[in-house]
Design a protein around this motif. Structure first.
Motif, mmCIF file in Angstrom:
data_model
loop_
_atom_site.group_PDB
_atom_site.id
_atom_site.type_symbol
_atom_site.label_atom_id
_atom_site.label_comp_id
_atom_site.label_asym_id
_atom_site.label_seq_id
_atom_site.Cartn_x
_atom_site.Cartn_y
_atom_site.Cartn_z
ATOM 1 N N GLU A 37 0.826 -1.215 0.000
ATOM 2 C CA GLU A 37 0.000 0.000 0.000
ATOM 3 C C GLU A 37 0.858 1.262 0.000
ATOM 4 O O GLU A 37 0.444 2.309 -0.489
ATOM 5 C CB GLU A 37 -0.929 -0.003 1.205
ATOM 6 C CG GLU A 37 -2.038 -1.028 1.086
ATOM 7 C CD GLU A 37 -2.849 -1.172 2.369
ATOM 8 O OE1 GLU A 37 -2.568 -0.458 3.348
ATOM 9 O OE2 GLU A 37 -3.763 -2.018 2.369
ATOM 10 N N ARG A 38 2.059 1.183 0.536
ATOM 11 C CA ARG A 38 2.935 2.355 0.607
ATOM 12 C C ARG A 38 3.846 2.483 -0.619
ATOM 13 O O ARG A 38 4.593 3.431 -0.738
ATOM 14 C CB ARG A 38 3.772 2.301 1.879
ATOM 15 C CG ARG A 38 2.925 2.402 3.124
ATOM 16 C CD ARG A 38 3.766 2.353 4.375
ATOM 17 N NE ARG A 38 2.995 2.188 5.583
ATOM 18 C CZ ARG A 38 2.230 3.100 6.147
ATOM 19 N NH1 ARG A 38 2.092 4.268 5.590
ATOM 20 N NH2 ARG A 38 1.579 2.857 7.264
ATOM 21 N N TRP A 39 3.786 1.516 -1.516
ATOM 22 C CA TRP A 39 4.612 1.544 -2.718
ATOM 23 C C TRP A 39 4.024 2.525 -3.722
ATOM 24 O O TRP A 39 2.831 2.531 -3.972
ATOM 25 C CB TRP A 39 4.676 0.158 -3.340
ATOM 26 C CG TRP A 39 5.438 0.088 -4.621
ATOM 27 C CD1 TRP A 39 4.915 -0.085 -5.870
ATOM 28 C CD2 TRP A 39 6.848 0.191 -4.794
ATOM 29 N NE1 TRP A 39 5.920 -0.105 -6.804
ATOM 30 C CE2 TRP A 39 7.125 0.070 -6.168
ATOM 31 C CE3 TRP A 39 7.915 0.371 -3.904
ATOM 32 C CZ2 TRP A 39 8.403 0.121 -6.680
ATOM 33 C CZ3 TRP A 39 9.191 0.417 -4.418
ATOM 34 C CH2 TRP A 39 9.427 0.295 -5.790
ATOM 35 N N ARG A 40 4.872 3.357 -4.288
ATOM 36 C CA ARG A 40 4.466 4.308 -5.320
ATOM 37 C C ARG A 40 5.188 3.946 -6.621
ATOM 38 O O ARG A 40 6.377 4.223 -6.769
ATOM 39 C CB ARG A 40 4.809 5.749 -4.913
ATOM 40 C CG ARG A 40 4.152 6.203 -3.639
ATOM 41 C CD ARG A 40 2.615 6.255 -3.815
ATOM 42 N NE ARG A 40 1.961 6.687 -2.603
ATOM 43 C CZ ARG A 40 1.400 5.871 -1.709
ATOM 44 N NH1 ARG A 40 1.414 4.575 -1.910
ATOM 45 N NH2 ARG A 40 0.810 6.335 -0.634
ATOM 46 N N PRO A 41 4.471 3.292 -7.543
ATOM 47 C CA PRO A 41 5.120 2.828 -8.777
ATOM 48 C C PRO A 41 5.670 3.953 -9.640
ATOM 49 O O PRO A 41 6.649 3.766 -10.356
ATOM 50 C CB PRO A 41 4.026 2.054 -9.506
ATOM 51 C CG PRO A 41 2.752 2.456 -8.869
ATOM 52 C CD PRO A 41 3.066 2.934 -7.490
ATOM 53 N N GLU A 42 5.058 5.124 -9.559
ATOM 54 C CA GLU A 42 5.537 6.227 -10.397
ATOM 55 C C GLU A 42 6.932 6.705 -9.984
ATOM 56 O O GLU A 42 7.692 7.215 -10.804
ATOM 57 C CB GLU A 42 4.538 7.402 -10.394
ATOM 58 C CG GLU A 42 4.294 8.056 -9.044
ATOM 59 C CD GLU A 42 3.282 7.327 -8.159
ATOM 60 O OE1 GLU A 42 3.067 7.794 -7.035
ATOM 61 O OE2 GLU A 42 2.728 6.297 -8.588
#
Length: 168
Positions: free
Chosen positions: A39-44
């Motif tokens: 949930e805390r991962w930001r792919p951008e």
């Protein structure tokens, strides 16, 4: 319960997954922690956004931790529509009752592939190894929030064990 001890070591080594299979021995994955990290991962930005700042895991980190190759053909999750029942039958020798948009339940895999016996055939050992690798992929290599579902696109990469370790 999956056990790397019951999987044919030569199959896992040939596929490049032996190190991954043994690295977590004795450790239990915390699904809630894994979900929180996802949930805390930001792919951008390819970072985790945590309360104390940002954290990036590099490709080199993965190579060192998991012993997986980073050179070679890139392994992607894209796949065209497929007859998932036929693919499951070809590679597992069984078809799950429910296939949800190319995803099957991990519980079906665990029920279909109980521990191998001493009298198991080569085909049974290969099918069990595929199921075991799929569990590793779903469990901690390509985790998502689906909890008990794994996409069969990863199974397509396990057709030929001699080719699997060529993927990055």
């Amino acid at each position: 319960i999956w056990s790397s001890i019951t999987v044919d070591r030569k199959l896992l080594e040939g596929a490049g997954f032996w190190h991954v299979a043994t690295i977590g021995r004795g450790c239990k994955l915390d699904q809630k922690l894994t979900s929180a990290l996802i949930e805390r991962w930001r792919p951008e930005t390819h970072t985790f956004h945590l309360s104390y700042g940002k954290c990036t895991i590099t490709l080199e980190d993965m190579q060192l931790q998991l012993g997986l190759p980073v050179d070679g053909s890139a392994l992607t999750g894209s796949v065209q529509s497929a007859d998932w029942g036929a693919i499951c039958y070809d590679l597992f020798g069984a078809i799950p009752d429910n296939i949800y948009g190319g995803r099957i339940e991990m519980s079906w895999l665990r029920d279909t592939f109980p521990e191998l016996g001493n009298d198991s055939t080569e085909v049974e050992r290969i099918r069990y190894a595929r199921a075991y690798i799929i569990e590793m992929i779903r469990g901690y290599l390509m985790s998502d929030l689906s909890q008990n579902l794994v996409h069969m696109r990863w199974l397509l990469k396990l057709v030929d064990f001699r080719a699997v370790d060529k993927f990055s």
